[in-house]
Design an enzyme around this catalytic site. Structure first.
Site, short mmCIF file in Angstrom:
data_model
loop_
_atom_site.label_atom_id
_atom_site.label_comp_id
_atom_site.label_asym_id
_atom_site.label_seq_id
_atom_site.Cartn_x
_atom_site.Cartn_y
_atom_site.Cartn_z
CD GLU A 152 -2.80 -1.38 2.37
OE1 GLU A 152 -2.84 -0.48 3.20
OE2 GLU A 152 -3.51 -2.41 2.43
CG ASN A 195 -0.81 -7.03 -1.24
OD1 ASN A 195 -1.44 -7.58 -2.13
ND2 ASN A 195 -1.27 -6.95 0.01
CG HIS A 231 -10.11 -5.46 0.66
ND1 HIS A 231 -10.37 -6.56 1.45
CD2 HIS A 231 -8.79 -5.20 0.80
CE1 HIS A 231 -9.25 -6.92 2.07
NE2 HIS A 231 -8.28 -6.12 1.69
CD GLU A 260 -4.83 -7.63 1.88
OE1 GLU A 260 -5.70 -6.87 2.34
OE2 GLU A 260 -3.61 -7.41 2.01
CG ASP A 262 -13.04 -8.60 1.95
OD1 ASP A 262 -12.82 -7.72 1.11
OD2 ASP A 262 -12.80 -8.44 3.17
O1 9MR Z 1 -7.83 -7.75 8.52
C1 9MR Z 1 -6.90 -6.92 9.19
C2 9MR Z 1 -7.54 -6.37 10.46
O2 9MR Z 1 -7.73 -7.42 11.38
C3 9MR Z 1 -6.66 -5.29 11.06
O3 9MR Z 1 -7.34 -4.69 12.15
C4 9MR Z 1 -6.32 -4.26 10.01
C5 9MR Z 1 -5.44 -3.19 10.56
O4 9MR Z 1 -5.04 -2.28 9.59
O5 9MR Z 1 -5.69 -4.90 8.90
C6 9MR Z 1 -6.51 -5.79 8.26
O6 9MR Z 1 -5.89 -6.33 7.13
C7 9MR Z 1 -5.51 -5.38 6.11
C8 9MR Z 1 -4.29 -5.93 5.42
O7 9MR Z 1 -3.28 -6.21 6.34
C9 9MR Z 1 -3.79 -4.96 4.36
N1 9MR Z 1 -4.82 -4.61 3.42
C10 9MR Z 1 -6.11 -4.19 4.01
C11 9MR Z 1 -6.59 -5.23 5.03
C12 9MR Z 1 -7.96 -4.86 5.56
O8 9MR Z 1 -7.92 -3.66 6.27
#
Ligand code: 9MR
Length: 329
Positions: A152, A195, A231, A260, A262
């Site tokens: 990101e 990513n 997402h 990722e 969903d």
């Molecule tokens: O799913 C993850 C969630 O449990 C955490 O609280 C969050 C914190 O930023 O991160 C989520 O996973 C992220 C991933 O690491 C990077 N891309 C976005 C995902 C969803 O927010």
């Protein structure tokens, strides 16, 4: 018992010899994806592994795992030079015990960073970043062979600019390249992924990532894969140019992966969107796998949107059946 084992072995040998799928292949997401030369993974939260339904579903359906949070900087190096591999190991040990591949997530990211990183000046941050990458990858060499090296790093919206992270501010544009070079040196056998999200269709942000990857490939900066988080929801639907976008990256000579996935929604509409995503990956030769961002809606980071393939009771949703059918098509 012995006779049974012998019979099973013999049946397996016949399947291998004829190249026909073993009975039951294609019954789960992982086996169906494997028949297409791909993996089907899930983000895993270590603290749910004690829940029988969670673990049973994970073990049965998926053949790749990504640690949802356990390998992020704040967890794995909470104080400078003090590495805590316990939470990550729990997932890695479980996944490998089940024969799953592990995607390491993520080495360099602006979020879930411990405070000490933000306090570092340029040279110190550079050495901390490189030390972080090197220590973790070498710790996991042979156990985790795929890494999201940088996550990101680009801004949302139309600017195509780099995100104004602490890495960008103190190290400038070159930090991404440096992270990838450090990662390659740390574990030359690992695959290295960039990513990001909102890069699934052709847009200003994906254009910017595309230019970076093209430049890396041209100059020999090591990068093997680009991950498209995917997402999706009604504000951010499955884009119509998803396939064209994945293909243009593939044409640069990198693998592409859906990392990722969903999709908020329910019923047939959600099922159709999942089908489109799977069809898209299967249509791009270099799309080597799909990971959904969680096992069950119950523990999704956005559970209200019920974005996953299994409901709160681990029942298969229409989206599950559509995904499996698409993988088997
Ligand atoms: O799913 C993850 C969630 O449990 C955490 O609280 C969050 C914190 O930023 O991160 C989520 O996973 C992220 C991933 O690491 C990077 N891309 C976005 C995902 C969803 O927010």
């Amino acid at each position: 018992m012995l006779r049974m084992a012998g019979t099973l072995l013999a049946a397996g040998a016949v399947a291998l010899a004829t190249g026909s799928p073993a009975a039951g292949a294609g019954d789960t997401l992982g086996t169906a994806a494997a028949e297409k030369g791909r993996y089907f993974g899930a983000a895993v939260a270590g603290h749910h592994l004690g829940e029988a339904d969670y673990t049973g579903t994970l073990n049965r359906e998926f053949n790749s795992a990504t640690a949802e949070n356990e390998m992020k900087w704040e967890t794995i190096e909470p104080s400078r030079g003090q590495f805590d591999y316990g939470p990550g190991d729990r997932i890695v040990d479980h996944a490998r015990g089940q024969g799953m591949d592990v995607r390491g997530h993520t080495l360099v990211w602006h979020s879930q960073l411990p405070g000490w990183v933000n306090g570092l000046g340029g040279n110190d941050l550079r050495s901390a970043m490189n030390h972080h990458i090197t220590q973790i990858m070498q710790n996991y060499t042979g156990r985790v062979s795929h890494w999201d090296v940088v996550n990101e790093a680009f801004q949302d919206g139309g600017s195509g600019a780099r995100r104004d992270s602490v890495f960008q501010q103190r190290l400038g544009d070159g930090y991404i390249e440096e992270a990838f070079r450090t990662a390659r040196a740390a574990d030359p056998d690992a695959t290295l992924c960039y990513n990001d999200y909102n890069t699934d269709g052709v847009n200003a942000k994906s254009d910017a990532v595309y230019r970076m990857v093209a430049d890396f490939k041209q100059r020999g900066v090591p990068i093997d894969r680009v991950g498209f988080q995917s997402h999706f929801n009604s504000q951010s639907p499955v884009p119509s140019d998803y396939r064209a976008n994945l293909q243009r990256f593939a044409d640069l000579g990198v693998e592409v992966q859906i990392t990722e996935l969903d999709i908020e929604g329910s019923g047939d509409a959600q099922a159709n969107n999942y089908r489109t995503v799977v069809d898209t990956c299967l249509a791009v030769d270099a799309c080597t796998g799909i990971t959904v961002w969680g096992v069950t809606d119950k523990y999704s980071w956005r559970s209200q949107g019920t974005p996953l393939l299994f409901d709160d009771n681990y029942q298969k949703k229409p989206a599950y059946h559509a995904t499996l059918a698409a993988l088997n098509s």
